[in-house]
Design a protein around this motif. Structure first.
Motif, PDB file in Angstrom:
ATOM      1  N   GLY A 332       0.771  -1.244   0.000  1.00  0.00           N
ATOM      2  CA  GLY A 332       0.000   0.000   0.000  1.00  0.00           C
ATOM      3  C   GLY A 332       0.794   1.281   0.000  1.00  0.00           C
ATOM      4  O   GLY A 332       0.202   2.371   0.089  1.00  0.00           O
ATOM      5  N   GLU A 333       2.118   1.224  -0.107  1.00  0.00           N
ATOM      6  CA  GLU A 333       2.895   2.461  -0.218  1.00  0.00           C
ATOM      7  C   GLU A 333       2.697   3.040  -1.615  1.00  0.00           C
ATOM      8  O   GLU A 333       2.595   2.300  -2.605  1.00  0.00           O
ATOM      9  CB  GLU A 333       4.386   2.185   0.036  1.00  0.00           C
ATOM     10  N   LEU A 334       2.639   4.347  -1.710  1.00  0.00           N
ATOM     11  CA  LEU A 334       2.324   5.032  -2.964  1.00  0.00           C
ATOM     12  C   LEU A 334       3.623   5.436  -3.639  1.00  0.00           C
ATOM     13  O   LEU A 334       4.224   6.466  -3.327  1.00  0.00           O
ATOM     14  CB  LEU A 334       1.437   6.233  -2.675  1.00  0.00           C
ATOM     15  N   VAL A 335       4.064   4.600  -4.578  1.00  0.00           N
ATOM     16  CA  VAL A 335       5.378   4.733  -5.192  1.00  0.00           C
ATOM     17  C   VAL A 335       5.287   5.644  -6.414  1.00  0.00           C
ATOM     18  O   VAL A 335       4.386   5.502  -7.253  1.00  0.00           O
ATOM     19  CB  VAL A 335       5.929   3.357  -5.596  1.00  0.00           C
ATOM     20  N   VAL A 336       6.235   6.563  -6.526  1.00  0.00           N
ATOM     21  CA  VAL A 336       6.281   7.483  -7.658  1.00  0.00           C
ATOM     22  C   VAL A 336       7.087   6.831  -8.779  1.00  0.00           C
ATOM     23  O   VAL A 336       8.306   6.702  -8.691  1.00  0.00           O
ATOM     24  CB  VAL A 336       6.894   8.837  -7.249  1.00  0.00           C
ATOM     25  N   CYS A 337       6.383   6.409  -9.813  1.00  0.00           N
ATOM     26  CA  CYS A 337       7.010   5.727 -10.942  1.00  0.00           C
ATOM     27  C   CYS A 337       6.041   5.756 -12.116  1.00  0.00           C
ATOM     28  O   CYS A 337       4.828   5.572 -11.929  1.00  0.00           O
ATOM     29  CB  CYS A 337       7.357   4.284 -10.561  1.00  0.00           C
ATOM     30  N   HIS A 338       6.551   5.956 -13.314  1.00  0.00           N
ATOM     31  CA  HIS A 338       5.666   5.993 -14.481  1.00  0.00           C
ATOM     32  C   HIS A 338       5.186   4.603 -14.874  1.00  0.00           C
ATOM     33  O   HIS A 338       4.007   4.387 -15.142  1.00  0.00           O
ATOM     34  CB  HIS A 338       6.373   6.643 -15.676  1.00  0.00           C
ATOM     35  N   ASP A 339       6.104   3.649 -14.933  1.00  0.00           N
ATOM     36  CA  ASP A 339       5.771   2.300 -15.409  1.00  0.00           C
ATOM     37  C   ASP A 339       5.182   1.479 -14.274  1.00  0.00           C
ATOM     38  O   ASP A 339       5.457   1.724 -13.098  1.00  0.00           O
ATOM     39  CB  ASP A 339       7.013   1.597 -15.947  1.00  0.00           C
ATOM     40  N   GLU A 340       4.425   0.452 -14.645  1.00  0.00           N
ATOM     41  CA  GLU A 340       3.884  -0.426 -13.603  1.00  0.00           C
ATOM     42  C   GLU A 340       4.943  -1.375 -13.062  1.00  0.00           C
ATOM     43  O   GLU A 340       4.738  -2.000 -12.027  1.00  0.00           O
ATOM     44  CB  GLU A 340       2.691  -1.220 -14.129  1.00  0.00           C
ATOM     45  N   THR A 341       6.093  -1.448 -13.736  1.00  0.00           N
ATOM     46  CA  THR A 341       7.206  -2.255 -13.239  1.00  0.00           C
ATOM     47  C   THR A 341       8.389  -1.346 -12.945  1.00  0.00           C
ATOM     48  O   THR A 341       8.444  -0.188 -13.410  1.00  0.00           O
ATOM     49  CB  THR A 341       7.646  -3.317 -14.277  1.00  0.00           C
ATOM     50  N   VAL A 342       9.352  -1.863 -12.214  1.00  0.00           N
ATOM     51  CA  VAL A 342      10.572  -1.108 -11.898  1.00  0.00           C
ATOM     52  C   VAL A 342      11.677  -1.391 -12.910  1.00  0.00           C
ATOM     53  O   VAL A 342      12.779  -0.843 -12.795  1.00  0.00           O
ATOM     54  CB  VAL A 342      11.064  -1.435 -10.468  1.00  0.00           C
ATOM     55  N   ASP A 343      11.402  -2.216 -13.900  1.00  0.00           N
ATOM     56  CA  ASP A 343      12.438  -2.714 -14.797  1.00  0.00           C
ATOM     57  C   ASP A 343      13.207  -1.601 -15.513  1.00  0.00           C
ATOM     58  O   ASP A 343      14.447  -1.600 -15.530  1.00  0.00           O
ATOM     59  CB  ASP A 343      11.823  -3.650 -15.849  1.00  0.00           C
ATOM     60  N   ARG A 344      12.483  -0.660 -16.145  1.00  0.00           N
ATOM     61  CA  ARG A 344      13.147   0.337 -16.983  1.00  0.00           C
ATOM     62  C   ARG A 344      13.943   1.349 -16.182  1.00  0.00           C
ATOM     63  O   ARG A 344      14.977   1.837 -16.649  1.00  0.00           O
ATOM     64  CB  ARG A 344      12.090   1.059 -17.839  1.00  0.00           C
ATOM     65  N   THR A 345      13.482   1.684 -14.991  1.00  0.00           N
ATOM     66  CA  THR A 345      14.074   2.807 -14.255  1.00  0.00           C
ATOM     67  C   THR A 345      14.787   2.373 -12.972  1.00  0.00           C
ATOM     68  O   THR A 345      14.910   3.156 -12.031  1.00  0.00           O
ATOM     69  CB  THR A 345      12.995   3.852 -13.913  1.00  0.00           C
ATOM     70  N   SER A 346      15.264   1.153 -12.920  1.00  0.00           N
ATOM     71  CA  SER A 346      16.046   0.713 -11.761  1.00  0.00           C
ATOM     72  C   SER A 346      16.864  -0.519 -12.136  1.00  0.00           C
ATOM     73  O   SER A 346      16.786  -1.029 -13.257  1.00  0.00           O
ATOM     74  CB  SER A 346      15.135   0.396 -10.573  1.00  0.00           C
ATOM     75  N   ASN A 347      17.619  -1.010 -11.165  1.00  0.00           N
ATOM     76  CA  ASN A 347      18.396  -2.246 -11.360  1.00  0.00           C
ATOM     77  C   ASN A 347      17.606  -3.477 -10.917  1.00  0.00           C
ATOM     78  O   ASN A 347      18.177  -4.552 -10.774  1.00  0.00           O
ATOM     79  CB  ASN A 347      19.716  -2.169 -10.599  1.00  0.00           C
ATOM     80  N   GLY A 348      16.317  -3.316 -10.697  1.00  0.00           N
ATOM     81  CA  GLY A 348      15.477  -4.429 -10.273  1.00  0.00           C
ATOM     82  C   GLY A 348      14.494  -4.826 -11.356  1.00  0.00           C
ATOM     83  O   GLY A 348      14.523  -4.310 -12.482  1.00  0.00           O
ATOM     84  N   SER A 349      13.600  -5.714 -11.005  1.00  0.00           N
ATOM     85  CA  SER A 349      12.558  -6.123 -11.949  1.00  0.00           C
ATOM     86  C   SER A 349      11.319  -6.540 -11.166  1.00  0.00           C
ATOM     87  O   SER A 349      11.412  -6.949 -10.002  1.00  0.00           O
ATOM     88  CB  SER A 349      13.038  -7.271 -12.837  1.00  0.00           C
ATOM     89  N   GLY A 350      10.174  -6.406 -11.823  1.00  0.00           N
ATOM     90  CA  GLY A 350       8.927  -6.823 -11.194  1.00  0.00           C
ATOM     91  C   GLY A 350       7.892  -5.726 -11.179  1.00  0.00           C
ATOM     92  O   GLY A 350       8.206  -4.537 -11.305  1.00  0.00           O
ATOM     93  N   ARG A 351       6.630  -6.142 -11.054  1.00  0.00           N
ATOM     94  CA  ARG A 351       5.524  -5.209 -10.943  1.00  0.00           C
ATOM     95  C   ARG A 351       5.519  -4.568  -9.555  1.00  0.00           C
ATOM     96  O   ARG A 351       5.693  -5.264  -8.550  1.00  0.00           O
ATOM     97  CB  ARG A 351       4.188  -5.910 -11.183  1.00  0.00           C
ATOM     98  N   ILE A 352       5.322  -3.268  -9.519  1.00  0.00           N
ATOM     99  CA  ILE A 352       5.283  -2.557  -8.239  1.00  0.00           C
ATOM    100  C   ILE A 352       4.194  -3.138  -7.356  1.00  0.00           C
ATOM    101  O   ILE A 352       4.380  -3.293  -6.134  1.00  0.00           O
ATOM    102  CB  ILE A 352       5.072  -1.054  -8.485  1.00  0.00           C
TER     103      ILE A 352
END
Length: 535
Positions: A332-352
């Motif tokens: 339930g934390e409200l994460v600021v990110c455009h994509d529904e995954t962290v793949d493009r904008t981080s060194n991780g992967s997966g749906r937020i």
């Protein structure tokens, strides 16, 4: 030091305005050189609310000249400081101003009322200056520091605290308060005196007989908050001898040595817990003029999108709006990110939505953009709102899977609303989203402004905005035409455009009716808009 306040009877009818002016002139004529300070009430040349707009403006000019001349003459004759509040014209603008004359008749300066109510705005009284930062006027005259409040100003404790920080000796309050209870007026003046550790001289208007419950109460209050004398509903002059060196001290907590009361308050202040105020604060969404440039995902051409770095750069460079995208994490934390995954904008992967915040916050969301930002974490809605509380307008794009026949998750939406109110941002945000988001917004927080994003490709955007009471549409480049702008304007709907990164396009887009340009290359577009507005 001998001080004096003058209280006339309020002119309930426009035809009584001239008699009021003559009364004030007579009262000034009766002052003598035993006085060191003379204070008159607010709006001496235009008090009556019964006057037509034409009669008001005519009287302002005629009576203003007469009263200013008499105030200057009185200052010289009595060798006294004279403070008179009038409507003054400067460069074709009309101001509510307290003009202060020194004992030699020269003008020490004008205090412009900071808080202009709607009733005065309707008369054409200027208020644009009050929508941006400016220094609080204080005048040092013969070793005495004067500060000023005009009527409505006295209700704003943040403003009073700012005056307190300037350590005035005397606070001059010119008032035309007709609708407030007398006991509240007394409490208000006592609080101002106590907080500022200064004498308060309030000049107002009598509203009638002594048993009249509202208005009146010209008074002189000591720094201790004690009312030295008050006129109630009487008319005439109220005079008193004061010692401006007599500041109020109290124990620095029980059993401790005495300390000036203003320092007792200042030493215990925890401003980070208070409402954001001061020169960094912008007017709210309703008061900030258009056209604007909105920093899309922050200044994302020079820092990672949707990061505190990109957002900070934009706000620091004067962004009137910033745009962020939100996805909820699994917890339930409200994460600021455009994509529904962290793949493009981080060194991780997966749906937020499938990840816990404890996982997300450990990711490197900066290196993908530049090694300079290596190790930079994702941020949350609360981080953005806390960092920029009331410093900019935030376009909160609530991302969803487009369940257009249903609702956005109500619990998550309630959390978003709670964060907005927690950081005092309800006047500095708007909710942007597709239909399920808008439907939920209308149900849970109808008071928060909305921007419609659905219907861009099939050009039903304006229709959707009207259906959900949106104040804005967000047009998509390549999927709108002039007729959509015209339809929006016909219904009083603001037009955002996603996107504009070419400075050469700015003037054409603004002239076509676009109100707000979402830009990735924020500074280039902002500079281009500034050039357009300067021509």
């Amino acid at each position: 030091m001998k001080v004096c306040v003058i209280q006339p009877r309020y002119p309930h009818r426009a035809k009584e305005q001239e008699a009021l002016v003559n009364y004030l002139v007579a009262e000034l004529d009766s002052c003598d050189d035993s006085l060191d300070l003379i204070v008159l009430p607010e709006a001496c040349n235009g008090m009556s609310s019964d006057a037509t707009l034409e009669a008001f403006h005519k009287g302002v000019s005629i009576y203003g000249e007469k009263l200013l001349a008499k105030a200057e003459e009185t200052a010289v004759r009595c060798k006294a400081v004279v403070a008179i509040n009038l409507y003054l014209k400067k460069d074709d603008e009309l101001f509510n101003a307290t003009r202060v004359f020194r004992a030699d008749g020269s003008v020490a300066g004008d205090y412009l009322k900071q808080h202009i109510p709607f009733s005065e705005r309707k008369k054409g009284v200027s208020f644009a200056y009050s929508q941006r930062f400016r220094d609080v006027n204080t005048f040092n005259i013969d070793g005495v520091r004067y500060a000023f409040l005009t009527c409505y100003d006295g209700y704003f404790n943040e403003y009073v605290q700012r005056i307190a920080a300037l350590k005035p000796d005397i606070i001059v309050v010119c008032s035309l308060q007709r609708g407030e209870r007398r006991d509240i007026l007394a409490i208000q003046m006592q609080n101002i005196a106590l907080v500022c550790n200064a004498f308060v001289l309030r000049s107002a208007v009598s509203m009638g007989d002594e048993d009249h419950e509202f208005g009146g109460e010209s008074m002189i209050v000591a720094p201790s908050g004690k009312i030295i004398s008050s006129m109630g509903q009487k008319t005439g002059k109220l005079c008193a001898d004061i010692d401006i060196s007599a500041k109020y001290s109290r124990p620095n907590t029980f059993g401790q040595p005495p300390i000036p009361n203003n320092l007792f308050i200042e030493n215990g202040r925890t401003p980070w817990a208070y409402r954001a105020a001061g020169p960094a604060v912008r007017p709210g969404n309703k008061d900030l003029p258009f056209p604007r440039v909105c920093a899309h995902r922050g200044f994302n051409s020079v820092a990672p999108e949707n990061s505190l770095a990109a957002l900070s750069l934009a706000v620091g460079l004067g962004a009137e709006e910033i745009e962020i995208d939100l996805w909820p994490s699994k917890d339930g934390e409200l994460v600021v990110c455009h994509d529904e995954t962290v793949d493009r904008t981080s060194n991780g992967s997966g749906r937020i939505a499938d990840m816990y915040w404890d996982e997300i916050k450990k990711l490197d969301s900066g290196s993908w953009f530049s090694e300079r930002y290596a190790g930079m974490p994702f941020c949350r809605l609360k981080d953005v709102l806390q960092r920029f509380s009331r410093q900019t307008i935030v376009n909160i794009h609530i991302k969803s899977y487009g369940k257009n026949n249903g609702y956005y998750d109500r619990d998550i939406f309630r959390n978003i609303v709670a964060e907005i109110y927690r950081y005092d941002m309800e006047n500095h945000v708007y909710i942007a989203g597709v239909e399920d988001v808008l439907r939920t917004a209308v149900e849970i927080a109808p008071e928060l402004p909305r921007a419609a994003l659905d219907g861009t490709r099939d050009r039903t955007l304006v229709k959707l905005a009207r259906e959900y009471g949106c104040e804005r549409v967000q047009l998509f480049r390549g999927y709108y035409d002039e007729s959509m702008i015209q339809e929006a304007k016909e219904h009083g709907i603001i037009c955002n455009l996603f996107w504009c990164d070419e400075p050469g396009d700015v003037e054409r887009l603004i002239n076509s009716g676009i109100d707000n340009l979402l830009a990735n290359d924020f500074l280039a577009v902002k500079n281009a808009l500034d050039r357009v507005l300067d021509t």
